[in-house]
Structures are given as C-alpha cells and as structure tokens.
Enzyme design. Sequence first.
Site, mmCIF file in Angstrom:
data_model
loop_
_atom_site.group_PDB
_atom_site.id
_atom_site.type_symbol
_atom_site.label_atom_id
_atom_site.label_comp_id
_atom_site.label_asym_id
_atom_site.label_seq_id
_atom_site.Cartn_x
_atom_site.Cartn_y
_atom_site.Cartn_z
ATOM 1 N N THR A 147 5.826 116.331 -5.640
ATOM 2 C CA THR A 147 5.618 114.945 -6.078
ATOM 3 C C THR A 147 5.661 113.986 -4.898
ATOM 4 O O THR A 147 4.838 113.066 -4.804
ATOM 5 C CB THR A 147 6.681 114.560 -7.123
ATOM 6 O OG1 THR A 147 6.450 115.312 -8.316
ATOM 7 C CG2 THR A 147 6.611 113.078 -7.454
ATOM 8 N N CYS A 152 4.493 126.427 -11.075
ATOM 9 C CA CYS A 152 4.728 125.003 -10.821
ATOM 10 C C CYS A 152 3.463 124.258 -11.230
ATOM 11 O O CYS A 152 2.400 124.508 -10.662
ATOM 12 C CB CYS A 152 5.036 124.739 -9.354
ATOM 13 S SG CYS A 152 5.204 122.980 -8.944
ATOM 14 N N ASN A 153 3.587 123.386 -12.203
ATOM 15 C CA ASN A 153 2.413 122.634 -12.644
ATOM 16 C C ASN A 153 1.888 121.717 -11.542
ATOM 17 O O ASN A 153 0.687 121.654 -11.285
ATOM 18 C CB ASN A 153 2.769 121.798 -13.881
ATOM 19 C CG ASN A 153 2.947 122.637 -15.122
ATOM 20 O OD1 ASN A 153 1.982 123.095 -15.724
ATOM 21 N ND2 ASN A 153 4.193 122.856 -15.523
ATOM 22 N N ALA A 211 2.030 121.882 -8.371
ATOM 23 C CA ALA A 211 1.393 122.569 -7.245
ATOM 24 C C ALA A 211 -0.086 122.815 -7.490
ATOM 25 O O ALA A 211 -0.851 123.040 -6.538
ATOM 26 C CB ALA A 211 2.099 123.898 -6.966
ATOM 27 N N LYS A 256 17.362 120.163 -11.818
ATOM 28 C CA LYS A 256 17.256 120.529 -10.403
ATOM 29 C C LYS A 256 18.587 120.364 -9.666
ATOM 30 O O LYS A 256 18.934 121.183 -8.806
ATOM 31 C CB LYS A 256 16.162 119.702 -9.729
ATOM 32 C CG LYS A 256 14.737 120.131 -10.077
ATOM 33 C CD LYS A 256 13.720 119.354 -9.287
ATOM 34 C CE LYS A 256 12.286 119.775 -9.582
ATOM 35 N NZ LYS A 256 11.942 121.110 -9.067
ATOM 36 N N CYS A 279 5.779 120.187 -16.816
ATOM 37 C CA CYS A 279 6.653 120.524 -15.682
ATOM 38 C C CYS A 279 7.438 121.763 -16.072
ATOM 39 O O CYS A 279 7.923 121.868 -17.206
ATOM 40 C CB CYS A 279 7.598 119.365 -15.371
ATOM 41 S SG CYS A 279 8.829 119.740 -14.088
#
Length: 246
Positions: A50, A84-85, A87, A168, A198
């Site tokens: 991001t 990973c969306n 990415a 996270k 996500c």
Amino acid sequence: MRKFFTVIGGMGSLATESYVHLLNERTPTKNDQDYLDYILVNHSSVPDRTAHILDHSKPSFLPPLTEDIKQQSALNPEFMVIICNTAHYYYKELQAATDIPIIHMPHMAISVMKKQYPNAKRIGLIATKGTIADHIYEDEIKNAGFELSLGNQEIQDEVESLIYDDIKIKGQVDAKKYHKILQTMHDKFDCDVIVLGCTELSLAQEKAPDHPFKTIDGQSIIVDKSIELGEKIRNGETIDYNKIYG
C-alpha cells in the site's frame, strides 16, 4: 519433486498461514501422501504494498516479487498463486517475468461471485487503501456488471484498523469490529455482497464466520482453486489456464 505448485506469500505471514491451513484442511485425504505437493515462499520482508502504491517514491515490491517468481520458475512448478490481493497491482509485470501461469486471485474471486450471486446489484468492497487506489477489484466488479460501494471514510478507517492494528500488529482478529463493518456495508450502503479485498480480511472471515452477511473471500476461493488444479496436475491432466476463470 514434480507436479507441484508454488505459493508466493508472506504479505502478511498470518494471512499466508491461513491459506496453508485451509488448503490442508480442505484437501481430501486418507493418508500423508494425499496432501498436495507445493512450495511455500514466505517472503515477509517484501516492502509494504500500500505504501508504494500510494507513493511511488517508497520502496517498490515489484523487484523482490519478480526475483521470487524467477527463482521459482527455475524449479518448474505447474502454476503459482500470490497470497496478497494488493500485490496484484503488478500482476501483468509479474506474469511477464515467467511462462508459468500465475492465478489472478481478484479475477478469480469476481468470476466466482458472478456465478454465485448473479442477481446481486450493489457490491461492497472492503480492502486496504492500496487495493482501493489501484482499482483492481473495482474494475473487476464493474466489468462484471455490478454497482460498487466503497462505504465512507469511517468504514475505511475501521477496515484499516482491523487489518493493521489488530491482525498485522497484534496478531488477532477483532470479531466484533469485523462484524460491525459488514453490517454497516449491508445496512447503510445497501450492499448485497461484500468483497473481502485483503487476505487479512480473509483471516477475519476464517476466525469469525458467524455472521449473516454474504461475502466473497478471494483467499478462500483461491484455496479451492489450488486444490482443484493441484489434484488435476497430480493426476496428469492437461489444464487450459485460459479457461479456469470461466
């Protein structure tokens, strides 16, 4: 090892752990040998996706992911998935770096959604600011013929807090917060279906599925597709990767 696939993960590691857990849990098995053959690359030091998408002066995640793709390509897997969306912002560049098919998770998710909820009108999208900014899911949803809602800034702040502060950083899912986000998207913004854009939200769905709202979970869908394709390659079947989204 032959007839295997590669999982490019670590973005984040808990979301990748969720993918592997679901993959092994859902694979039909009677003994150790029934589990699928795959290589897991948990590249947790890949720069923040991001941050780079919002500001290209920040370190790019394309070079390290390209290196991963090329390293794995030398081992000749049958296909790859990227857990990973966000990415997928560089999907075209990553696919151009290899002849090995890379399954496009957002495209797969919306293809499944179109079949599963053909009468839905308004689709909600909750995701990181990076995924919102790169329009990956937005374009997929609109091209599939649906209306799109991103909620408002208050919802986005709650989503970011769930992803970063809770999952996270703390390594835990705030089920109450997750359910509140879904309810607000459904009640206030009239969303028939809510796309979890996500993989940390996919983890939230795995840990707190006890809600009445319709969701599309790209990670859960890519798990099922990985199992389907993994079993086919084990059986020596030829796969037309151009038709797997249909």
